[in-house]
Motif scaffolding. Sequence first.
Motif, PDB file in Angstrom:
ATOM      1  N   PRO A   1       0.828  -1.211   0.000  1.00  0.00           N
ATOM      2  CA  PRO A   1       0.000   0.000   0.000  1.00  0.00           C
ATOM      3  C   PRO A   1       0.866   1.267   0.000  1.00  0.00           C
ATOM      4  CG  PRO A   1      -0.825  -1.581   1.593  1.00  0.00           C
ATOM      5  CD  PRO A   1       0.499  -2.102   1.128  1.00  0.00           C
ATOM      6  N   VAL A   2       0.455   2.244  -0.817  1.00  0.00           N
ATOM      7  CA  VAL A   2       1.229   3.476  -0.991  1.00  0.00           C
ATOM      8  C   VAL A   2       0.341   4.685  -0.748  1.00  0.00           C
ATOM      9  CG1 VAL A   2       2.529   4.915  -2.623  1.00  0.00           C
ATOM     10  CG2 VAL A   2       2.758   2.416  -2.703  1.00  0.00           C
ATOM     11  N   LEU A   3       0.850   5.627   0.028  1.00  0.00           N
ATOM     12  CA  LEU A   3       0.250   6.953   0.176  1.00  0.00           C
ATOM     13  C   LEU A   3       1.299   7.972  -0.237  1.00  0.00           C
ATOM     14  CD1 LEU A   3      -1.856   9.041   1.230  1.00  0.00           C
ATOM     15  CD2 LEU A   3      -0.785   8.793   3.487  1.00  0.00           C
ATOM     16  N   HIS A   4       1.007   8.777  -1.254  1.00  0.00           N
ATOM     17  CA  HIS A   4       1.962   9.776  -1.746  1.00  0.00           C
ATOM     18  C   HIS A   4       1.345  11.159  -1.582  1.00  0.00           C
ATOM     19  CE1 HIS A   4       5.201  10.956  -4.832  1.00  0.00           C
ATOM     20  NE2 HIS A   4       4.575  12.077  -4.515  1.00  0.00           N
ATOM     21  N   MET A   5       2.115  12.095  -0.981  1.00  0.00           N
ATOM     22  CA  MET A   5       1.704  13.493  -0.864  1.00  0.00           C
ATOM     23  C   MET A   5       2.684  14.355  -1.645  1.00  0.00           C
ATOM     24  SD  MET A   5       0.860  13.843   3.193  1.00  0.00           S
ATOM     25  CE  MET A   5       0.212  12.440   4.104  1.00  0.00           C
ATOM     26  N   HIS A   6       2.141  15.323  -2.411  1.00  0.00           N
ATOM     27  CA  HIS A   6       3.037  16.152  -3.224  1.00  0.00           C
ATOM     28  C   HIS A   6       2.358  17.470  -3.566  1.00  0.00           C
ATOM     29  CE1 HIS A   6       6.889  15.263  -5.470  1.00  0.00           C
ATOM     30  NE2 HIS A   6       6.634  16.504  -5.839  1.00  0.00           N
TER      31      HIS A   6
ATOM     32  N   ASP B   1      -7.817  29.081   5.065  1.00  0.00           N
ATOM     33  CA  ASP B   1      -7.676  29.844   3.829  1.00  0.00           C
ATOM     34  C   ASP B   1      -6.205  30.239   3.656  1.00  0.00           C
ATOM     35  OD1 ASP B   1      -8.010  31.327   1.550  1.00  0.00           O
ATOM     36  OD2 ASP B   1      -9.004  33.025   2.552  1.00  0.00           O
ATOM     37  N   ASP B   2      -5.393  29.268   3.169  1.00  0.00           N
ATOM     38  CA  ASP B   2      -3.958  29.529   3.030  1.00  0.00           C
ATOM     39  C   ASP B   2      -3.491  29.409   1.573  1.00  0.00           C
ATOM     40  OD1 ASP B   2      -4.032  26.796   2.609  1.00  0.00           O
ATOM     41  OD2 ASP B   2      -2.789  26.255   4.331  1.00  0.00           O
ATOM     42  N   GLY B   3      -4.436  29.410   0.641  1.00  0.00           N
ATOM     43  CA  GLY B   3      -4.087  29.338  -0.771  1.00  0.00           C
ATOM     44  C   GLY B   3      -3.854  27.931  -1.285  1.00  0.00           C
ATOM     45  N   THR B   4      -4.130  26.947  -0.459  1.00  0.00           N
ATOM     46  CA  THR B   4      -3.939  25.558  -0.889  1.00  0.00           C
ATOM     47  C   THR B   4      -5.273  24.808  -0.843  1.00  0.00           C
ATOM     48  OG1 THR B   4      -3.494  24.611   1.312  1.00  0.00           O
ATOM     49  CG2 THR B   4      -1.616  25.567   0.106  1.00  0.00           C
ATOM     50  N   SER B   5      -5.347  23.745  -1.632  1.00  0.00           N
ATOM     51  CA  SER B   5      -6.496  22.848  -1.594  1.00  0.00           C
ATOM     52  C   SER B   5      -6.011  21.440  -1.890  1.00  0.00           C
ATOM     53  CB  SER B   5      -7.566  23.268  -2.605  1.00  0.00           C
ATOM     54  OG  SER B   5      -7.051  23.238  -3.927  1.00  0.00           O
ATOM     55  N   ILE B   6      -6.781  20.452  -1.460  1.00  0.00           N
ATOM     56  CA  ILE B   6      -6.336  19.056  -1.534  1.00  0.00           C
ATOM     57  C   ILE B   6      -7.306  18.232  -2.379  1.00  0.00           C
ATOM     58  CG2 ILE B   6      -5.560  17.060  -0.211  1.00  0.00           C
ATOM     59  CD1 ILE B   6      -4.116  19.654   0.578  1.00  0.00           C
ATOM     60  N   GLU B   7      -6.738  17.501  -3.329  1.00  0.00           N
ATOM     61  CA  GLU B   7      -7.479  16.489  -4.065  1.00  0.00           C
ATOM     62  C   GLU B   7      -6.922  15.119  -3.692  1.00  0.00           C
ATOM     63  OE1 GLU B   7      -9.192  17.348  -8.382  1.00  0.00           O
ATOM     64  OE2 GLU B   7      -7.096  17.948  -8.213  1.00  0.00           O
ATOM     65  N   LYS B   8      -7.829  14.183  -3.440  1.00  0.00           N
ATOM     66  CA  LYS B   8      -7.418  12.831  -3.063  1.00  0.00           C
ATOM     67  C   LYS B   8      -7.817  11.851  -4.157  1.00  0.00           C
ATOM     68  CE  LYS B   8      -7.913   9.442   0.693  1.00  0.00           C
ATOM     69  NZ  LYS B   8      -8.556   9.186   2.007  1.00  0.00           N
ATOM     70  N   TYR B   9      -6.818  11.173  -4.700  1.00  0.00           N
ATOM     71  CA  TYR B   9      -7.030  10.161  -5.732  1.00  0.00           C
ATOM     72  C   TYR B   9      -6.786   8.789  -5.111  1.00  0.00           C
ATOM     73  CZ  TYR B   9      -6.581  14.033  -9.067  1.00  0.00           C
ATOM     74  OH  TYR B   9      -6.743  15.203  -9.759  1.00  0.00           O
ATOM     75  N   THR B  10      -7.792   7.942  -5.117  1.00  0.00           N
ATOM     76  CA  THR B  10      -7.663   6.611  -4.538  1.00  0.00           C
ATOM     77  C   THR B  10      -7.794   5.555  -5.623  1.00  0.00           C
ATOM     78  OG1 THR B  10      -8.626   7.355  -2.440  1.00  0.00           O
ATOM     79  CG2 THR B  10      -8.569   4.979  -2.841  1.00  0.00           C
ATOM     80  N   TYR B  11      -6.688   4.859  -5.855  1.00  0.00           N
ATOM     81  CA  TYR B  11      -6.668   3.726  -6.781  1.00  0.00           C
ATOM     82  C   TYR B  11      -6.874   2.475  -5.929  1.00  0.00           C
ATOM     83  CZ  TYR B  11      -4.489   7.223  -9.819  1.00  0.00           C
ATOM     84  OH  TYR B  11      -4.219   8.356 -10.555  1.00  0.00           O
TER      85      TYR B  11
ATOM     86  N   PRO C   1      -7.900  -9.816  -3.448  1.00  0.00           N
ATOM     87  CA  PRO C   1      -6.696 -10.465  -2.905  1.00  0.00           C
ATOM     88  C   PRO C   1      -5.537 -10.347  -3.891  1.00  0.00           C
ATOM     89  CG  PRO C   1      -8.621 -11.863  -2.618  1.00  0.00           C
ATOM     90  CD  PRO C   1      -9.065 -10.735  -3.503  1.00  0.00           C
ATOM     91  N   GLY C   2      -4.339 -10.138  -3.361  1.00  0.00           N
ATOM     92  CA  GLY C   2      -3.182  -9.959  -4.238  1.00  0.00           C
ATOM     93  C   GLY C   2      -3.104  -8.584  -4.847  1.00  0.00           C
ATOM     94  N   SER C   3      -3.783  -7.615  -4.215  1.00  0.00           N
ATOM     95  CA  SER C   3      -3.788  -6.235  -4.683  1.00  0.00           C
ATOM     96  C   SER C   3      -3.647  -5.310  -3.488  1.00  0.00           C
ATOM     97  CB  SER C   3      -5.084  -5.943  -5.442  1.00  0.00           C
ATOM     98  OG  SER C   3      -5.163  -4.591  -5.831  1.00  0.00           O
ATOM     99  N   ALA C   4      -3.214  -4.076  -3.745  1.00  0.00           N
ATOM    100  CA  ALA C   4      -3.114  -3.076  -2.678  1.00  0.00           C
ATOM    101  C   ALA C   4      -3.406  -1.704  -3.261  1.00  0.00           C
ATOM    102  CB  ALA C   4      -1.720  -3.094  -2.035  1.00  0.00           C
ATOM    103  N   GLU C   5      -3.955  -0.825  -2.441  1.00  0.00           N
ATOM    104  CA  GLU C   5      -4.344   0.488  -2.933  1.00  0.00           C
ATOM    105  C   GLU C   5      -3.157   1.445  -3.043  1.00  0.00           C
ATOM    106  OE1 GLU C   5      -6.945   2.848  -0.515  1.00  0.00           O
ATOM    107  OE2 GLU C   5      -5.811   2.473   1.330  1.00  0.00           O
ATOM    108  N   VAL C   6      -3.330   2.431  -3.894  1.00  0.00           N
ATOM    109  CA  VAL C   6      -2.401   3.547  -4.034  1.00  0.00           C
ATOM    110  C   VAL C   6      -3.217   4.822  -3.854  1.00  0.00           C
ATOM    111  CG1 VAL C   6      -0.839   4.796  -5.567  1.00  0.00           C
ATOM    112  CG2 VAL C   6      -0.887   2.292  -5.608  1.00  0.00           C
ATOM    113  N   VAL C   7      -2.793   5.680  -2.934  1.00  0.00           N
ATOM    114  CA  VAL C   7      -3.515   6.924  -2.646  1.00  0.00           C
ATOM    115  C   VAL C   7      -2.582   8.101  -2.916  1.00  0.00           C
ATOM    116  CG1 VAL C   7      -4.711   8.285  -0.899  1.00  0.00           C
ATOM    117  CG2 VAL C   7      -4.933   5.783  -0.899  1.00  0.00           C
ATOM    118  N   LEU C   8      -3.085   9.062  -3.678  1.00  0.00           N
ATOM    119  CA  LEU C   8      -2.325  10.273  -3.994  1.00  0.00           C
ATOM    120  C   LEU C   8      -3.061  11.480  -3.439  1.00  0.00           C
ATOM    121  CD1 LEU C   8      -0.154  11.937  -5.514  1.00  0.00           C
ATOM    122  CD2 LEU C   8      -1.622  11.782  -7.550  1.00  0.00           C
ATOM    123  N   LEU C   9      -2.365  12.271  -2.621  1.00  0.00           N
ATOM    124  CA  LEU C   9      -2.895  13.536  -2.126  1.00  0.00           C
ATOM    125  C   LEU C   9      -2.207  14.657  -2.888  1.00  0.00           C
ATOM    126  CD1 LEU C   9      -3.048  12.728   1.675  1.00  0.00           C
ATOM    127  CD2 LEU C   9      -4.989  13.048   0.139  1.00  0.00           C
TER     128      LEU C   9
END
Length: 297
Positions: free
Chosen positions: A173-178, A231-241, A246-254
Amino acid sequence: MATTPIKALPPGRHRLTIDVDGREREFWVYIPTQVEEPVDGWPVVFIFHGGLSNAPTMVRFCEMNDYGDTAGFVAVFPNGTGRLPTMKTWNAGMCCGYAKREEVDDIHFVEELLADLPQRLVVDPARIYATGMSNGGMMSYLLGDRLADRFAAIAPVGGTMGNDTCSPSRPVPVLHMHGTDDQFVRWEGGVGPRSKSKLDFFSVDHAIENWVAANHANTTPTVEHLPATVDDGTSIEKYTYAATGPGSAEVVLLKIHGGGHTWPGKESRLDLLGPTTHNLDANAEIWNFFQQYRLNG
């Protein structure tokens, strides 16, 4: 199964060393003082500093040790290598610096830490995780690839993959923030305007596509726009793959719109790193993600 350590460390902060491949390597261990040791042993989070930084600086940068003190996990801050005590790097594929030039085997260093820690404290081997910033995020990706049988999940922040491809022995499982305004490791890849290494980094998309494929995750993500509380000029989108079975794991991108090369929720002391979002608490987000996963479970 957790084993009883030879000489147990007390709660608190410990600066430790270990000899690996002819080098004395440093690492800092923070054992919770406000939470009792779990029956199965401590979960452990490895936190890797960025390039041209070091472990003590990373402690101040993310304060994940303080979070672990109340959340109930051991925080381990390994130190990279370099000629100067405050400027260390990791050999995480294409990057970075001294560690790359000297071909330092940082995977072996982590393997030795994984063998050493149970001699000092009771560790739950099913709950070992890796996160890191920038070059440290790249190191997290490499560990997920090369030591998939040891790390239950990974969470890179502001760092993309350092290799062309990945082939973990099991889905991880992967969580990536960027941040989209990262001027060091650009979202789109290439040479960041403020990059010290001037390397042609891979893009965020490259990392996500590789890990979605390696994890046999759903190639079409669900997309959420997280509510903005500041209100700091940022916003977050969350992408969940999502995992497909079984034999699979999610990937989450913030995806942090307007975010720089920073640790979400922790104000950077260096303006040149760019804006920090306060619409996301990286420490809480990472730990909440990690808690869902354990090896063989």
